[in-house]
Write a protein that holds these residues in place. Structure first.
Motif, PDB file in Angstrom:
ATOM      1  N   ASN A  93     -36.857  15.304  50.864  1.00 51.78           N
ATOM      2  CA  ASN A  93     -36.734  14.288  51.916  1.00 51.78           C
ATOM      3  C   ASN A  93     -38.092  14.014  52.559  1.00 51.78           C
ATOM      4  O   ASN A  93     -38.471  12.851  52.770  1.00 51.78           O
ATOM      5  CB  ASN A  93     -35.735  14.763  52.978  1.00 51.78           C
ATOM      6  CG  ASN A  93     -35.541  13.750  54.082  1.00 51.78           C
ATOM      7  OD1 ASN A  93     -34.943  12.701  53.896  1.00 51.78           O
ATOM      8  ND2 ASN A  93     -36.041  14.069  55.270  1.00 51.78           N
ATOM      9  N   ASP A  94     -38.841  15.074  52.851  1.00 52.17           N
ATOM     10  CA  ASP A  94     -40.180  14.908  53.424  1.00 52.17           C
ATOM     11  C   ASP A  94     -41.101  14.179  52.454  1.00 52.17           C
ATOM     12  O   ASP A  94     -41.874  13.302  52.857  1.00 52.17           O
ATOM     13  CB  ASP A  94     -40.779  16.277  53.769  1.00 52.17           C
ATOM     14  CG  ASP A  94     -40.091  16.930  54.956  1.00 52.17           C
ATOM     15  OD1 ASP A  94     -39.373  16.223  55.685  1.00 52.17           O
ATOM     16  OD2 ASP A  94     -40.262  18.149  55.141  1.00 52.17           O
ATOM     17  N   THR A  95     -41.007  14.537  51.168  1.00 50.62           N
ATOM     18  CA  THR A  95     -41.853  13.910  50.155  1.00 50.62           C
ATOM     19  C   THR A  95     -41.525  12.428  50.009  1.00 50.62           C
ATOM     20  O   THR A  95     -42.427  11.576  49.990  1.00 50.62           O
ATOM     21  CB  THR A  95     -41.674  14.614  48.794  1.00 50.62           C
ATOM     22  OG1 THR A  95     -41.992  16.000  48.938  1.00 50.62           O
ATOM     23  CG2 THR A  95     -42.569  13.988  47.738  1.00 50.62           C
ATOM     24  N   GLY A 136     -39.615   4.782  55.456  1.00 47.45           N
ATOM     25  CA  GLY A 136     -39.805   6.176  55.072  1.00 47.45           C
ATOM     26  C   GLY A 136     -38.512   6.967  55.165  1.00 47.45           C
ATOM     27  O   GLY A 136     -38.207   7.784  54.291  1.00 47.45           O
ATOM     28  N   PHE A 137     -37.737   6.730  56.236  1.00 49.38           N
ATOM     29  CA  PHE A 137     -36.469   7.422  56.393  1.00 49.38           C
ATOM     30  C   PHE A 137     -35.533   7.141  55.220  1.00 49.38           C
ATOM     31  O   PHE A 137     -34.953   8.061  54.621  1.00 49.38           O
ATOM     32  CB  PHE A 137     -35.793   7.006  57.697  1.00 49.38           C
ATOM     33  CG  PHE A 137     -34.341   7.418  57.789  1.00 49.38           C
ATOM     34  CD1 PHE A 137     -33.987   8.742  57.996  1.00 49.38           C
ATOM     35  CD2 PHE A 137     -33.334   6.468  57.649  1.00 49.38           C
ATOM     36  CE1 PHE A 137     -32.653   9.122  58.064  1.00 49.38           C
ATOM     37  CE2 PHE A 137     -32.002   6.837  57.712  1.00 49.38           C
ATOM     38  CZ  PHE A 137     -31.659   8.166  57.921  1.00 49.38           C
ATOM     39  N   PHE A 138     -35.372   5.863  54.869  1.00 53.30           N
ATOM     40  CA  PHE A 138     -34.477   5.516  53.764  1.00 53.30           C
ATOM     41  C   PHE A 138     -35.054   5.972  52.422  1.00 53.30           C
ATOM     42  O   PHE A 138     -34.290   6.288  51.494  1.00 53.30           O
ATOM     43  CB  PHE A 138     -34.205   4.015  53.759  1.00 53.30           C
ATOM     44  CG  PHE A 138     -33.246   3.573  54.833  1.00 53.30           C
ATOM     45  CD1 PHE A 138     -31.918   3.971  54.799  1.00 53.30           C
ATOM     46  CD2 PHE A 138     -33.678   2.793  55.892  1.00 53.30           C
ATOM     47  CE1 PHE A 138     -31.034   3.586  55.795  1.00 53.30           C
ATOM     48  CE2 PHE A 138     -32.803   2.391  56.891  1.00 53.30           C
ATOM     49  CZ  PHE A 138     -31.472   2.796  56.844  1.00 53.30           C
ATOM     50  N   GLY A 139     -36.379   6.033  52.321  1.00 52.56           N
ATOM     51  CA  GLY A 139     -36.983   6.570  51.113  1.00 52.56           C
ATOM     52  C   GLY A 139     -36.619   8.033  50.919  1.00 52.56           C
ATOM     53  O   GLY A 139     -36.234   8.462  49.822  1.00 52.56           O
ATOM     54  N   GLY A 140     -36.720   8.828  51.996  1.00 55.96           N
ATOM     55  CA  GLY A 140     -36.327  10.229  51.928  1.00 55.96           C
ATOM     56  C   GLY A 140     -34.847  10.385  51.621  1.00 55.96           C
ATOM     57  O   GLY A 140     -34.445  11.274  50.860  1.00 55.96           O
ATOM     58  N   LEU A 141     -34.020   9.514  52.207  1.00 50.28           N
ATOM     59  CA  LEU A 141     -32.584   9.557  51.974  1.00 50.28           C
ATOM     60  C   LEU A 141     -32.247   9.294  50.505  1.00 50.28           C
ATOM     61  O   LEU A 141     -31.427  10.003  49.900  1.00 50.28           O
ATOM     62  CB  LEU A 141     -31.884   8.527  52.872  1.00 50.28           C
ATOM     63  CG  LEU A 141     -30.354   8.459  52.792  1.00 50.28           C
ATOM     64  CD1 LEU A 141     -29.731   9.780  53.215  1.00 50.28           C
ATOM     65  CD2 LEU A 141     -29.831   7.317  53.657  1.00 50.28           C
ATOM     66  N   VAL A 142     -32.898   8.294  49.922  1.00 52.76           N
ATOM     67  CA  VAL A 142     -32.666   7.968  48.507  1.00 52.76           C
ATOM     68  C   VAL A 142     -33.109   9.115  47.608  1.00 52.76           C
ATOM     69  O   VAL A 142     -32.412   9.477  46.650  1.00 52.76           O
ATOM     70  CB  VAL A 142     -33.400   6.666  48.130  1.00 52.76           C
ATOM     71  CG1 VAL A 142     -33.374   6.446  46.621  1.00 52.76           C
ATOM     72  CG2 VAL A 142     -32.768   5.472  48.835  1.00 52.76           C
TER      73      VAL A 142
END
Length: 281
Positions: free
Chosen positions: A163-165, A191-197
């Protein structure tokens, strides 16, 4: 470049230590994470001092209380004897009674209630969540049913790291809309949705990597919960640091800051995943 290399080396060493602690069994986890919890607790006490005088007696008493809380919670895993279980619970109850009484006799403090409150808050906010990791990660009933519940614990850390990455990569490349600018100006919704995906993709693969523990749907729910609450955990720790007027919670980890800077995500994700796994297992 030097800071990047330092940060990368520390990050790799950190992952190796955590992985070794998780996969080496309950006693290794107890020792390593017990130390981590105490160091994080000390950082919290320093951050919330806010000009109040340092009292060595109260500091030692609070550390003893934190140790008792960590051990008493961890013993619910069933890994330890019944006598140690009740002895650690009794010790923590004695601490809860003794702490306000001792406050009466120590050096004068303009904010005694604040000191008392922060000592308990730090234990609930830091020590309890980290000890909960061991309760379900090494639960003897889960071991009989599933064989290796510590793999679930390892999966939680993998979710947090991925998630951080994902948040970092997507946030740096596509980040435009601020997630919580008042608390953390650099975090973005992208960034949040990127970590979620990234977490959902990992979750979809875990049933094949670690078969027999959770279904794919359950893994995905665990990944989503971890992503959301680890983000909130990061923001809550940022709020704490902003209130204290510091950039990092400590200097123990070169390039990363302190213990709380590295375990802020786990502090909120751990209780939530504990509840979730208790319901589904």
């Amino acid at each position: 470049m030097k800071n990047l290399l330092t940060r990368t080396f520390t990050g790799i060493l950190f992952i190796i230590i955590i992985t070794a602690a998780v996969l080496s069994g309950a006693y290794a986890f107890l020792c390593i994470f017990g130390l981590i919890a105490l160091l994080g607790y000390v950082e919290f006490l320093n951050l919330t001092r806010f000009g109040r005088p340092f009292d060595q007696v109260l500091f030692v008493i609070d550390l003893a209380g934190a140790c008792a809380l960590f051990l008493s919670t961890f013993t619910f895993s069933g890994q330890f004897t019944e006598s140690l279980h009740w002895a650690s619970i009794l010790t923590y109850l004695i601490y809860l009674v003794a702490r306000p009484i001792i406050q009466l006799y120590v050096s004068p403090d303009k904010s005694p209630i604040a000191g008392w409150a922060y000592s308990i808050l730090g234990q609930v906010y830091i020590v309890l969540p980290l000890s909960l990791l061991g309760v379900w990660g090494y639960n003897t009933e889960y071991q009989l049913l599933y064989g290796h519940p510590e793999y679930l614990l390892m999966a939680l850390f993998a979710f947090i790291w991925i998630n951080d990455t994902g948040a970092y990569i997507v946030g740096c490349t596509l980040g435009r809309h601020r997630l919580f600018e008042r608390i953390s100006p650099k975090k973005s919704w992208e960034g949040f949705f990127g970590g979620l995906v990234f977490c959902i993709i990992l979750a979809a693969c875990l049933n094949y990597i670690i078969p027999g523990l959770l279904t794919t749907t359950q893994w995905i729910i665990m990944g989503i919960l971890t992503s959301v609450f680890s983000t909130w955990g990061d923001l809550c720790e940022s709020l704490l640091k902003r209130t204290a007027g510091v950039k990092d919670s400590g200097r123990l980890l070169p390039g990363h800051g302190g213990i709380l800077d590295r375990f802020d995500s786990e502090l909120l994700a751990s209780p939530v995943i504990f509840i979730y796994l208790t319901l589904v297992l």
